[in-house]
Design an enzyme around this catalytic site. Structure first.
Site, short mmCIF file in Angstrom:
data_model
loop_
_atom_site.label_atom_id
_atom_site.label_comp_id
_atom_site.label_asym_id
_atom_site.label_seq_id
_atom_site.Cartn_x
_atom_site.Cartn_y
_atom_site.Cartn_z
N ARG A 74 -12.90 5.46 -3.26
CA ARG A 74 -11.83 4.53 -2.93
C ARG A 74 -12.14 3.20 -3.60
NH1 ARG A 74 -8.65 6.11 1.35
NH2 ARG A 74 -7.90 3.98 1.69
N CYS B 235 0.82 -1.20 0.00
CA CYS B 235 0.00 0.00 0.00
C CYS B 235 0.86 1.27 0.00
CB CYS B 235 -0.99 -0.02 1.17
SG CYS B 235 -2.43 1.04 0.90
N HIS C 142 -4.44 -6.21 1.17
CA HIS C 142 -4.32 -6.37 2.62
C HIS C 142 -4.81 -7.77 2.97
CE1 HIS C 142 -3.42 -2.12 2.97
NE2 HIS C 142 -4.50 -1.82 2.28
#
Length: 225
Positions: free
Chosen positions: A129, A94, A193
């Site tokens: 997002r 990230c 993630h």
């Protein structure tokens, strides 16, 4: 027992979404193969020695912390580039992924300088997002990786950088070209993630094996046969 020296880059500042779990998983799997991890945090106002480390983990954080890291990163970018170009093993997740590139634009529209170690850049999204489960296929290794993405950034890879995988489900780097993450030499980056390496053991073992191979080439094949 084989010992590897591992750098947790800015480990005291960057740990969004529990991504330090990637480092814990690497340590756990290494121990199962009879390999000891010695982990050191290298952070603000500390030098990075590219000859010292067998593996580097670079996680992500909030924009506030990443702005601080960006300033300090400029003092390390030459050594980080040298480490990467000499086949040092690195994992960037990230924000760490974004900061290894030329720059990224944060949610507020501020351009944040990266290390420029890898050829890509990251733009932001306005009031949006990429969030949700994601599945990608790494065609080079013939492996499928699963995880969860949650990022405002839209990353665009340069010609010399391969994606970590092609998106089968989800948005990936930018929602346009079906790329996800980055793979250059022995550097592996991703927005996944979960954490990424907890859910995808073949990739975890691949990373550990390469780190061992760089330092102990004969033992690597024996340990992972």
């Amino acid at each position: 027992m084989i010992e590897l020296t591992v750098c947790h880059l800015y480990g005291n500042l960057l740990n969004t979404y529990g991504d330090n779990g990637n480092l814990l998983m690497l340590k756990h799997r290494a121990k199962q193969h009879g390999i000891l991890f010695n982990i050191e945090i290298i952070s603000l106002n500390q030098s990075f020695d590219p000859s010292k480390y067998d593996l580097v983990f670079f996680g992500g954080g909030q924009d506030f912390e990443q702005r601080i890291v960006s300033l300090d990163l400029q003092t390390k970018k030459s050594d980080l580039s040298s480490y990467i170009e000499n086949d040092g093993v690195m994992v960037g997740i990230c924000g760490g992924f974004q900061l290894l590139g030329h720059y990224y634009v944060d949610a507020a529209g501020t351009k944040i300088e990266g290390a420029g170690a890898l050829d890509y850049y990251t733009l932001n999204q306005v009031n949006n997002r990429f969030i949700g489960d994601i599945v990608i296929k790494n065609e080079e290794f013939g492996e499928t990786y699963k995880g969860f993405e949650n990022h405002n950034g839209r990353t665009f890879l340069g010609d010399q950088v391969k994606p970590l995988g092609i998106v089968e489900k989800g948005q990936g780097n930018n929602g346009e070209d079906r790329t996800e993450g980055a793979h250059y030499k022995q550097t592996f980056c991703s927005y996944l993630h979960g954490p990424l390496l907890v859910q995808n053991i073949p990739l975890t073992d691949r990373i550990i094996k390469q780190a061992v191979k760089n330092r102990f080439p004969k033992q690597a094949e024996e340990l992972f046969s």
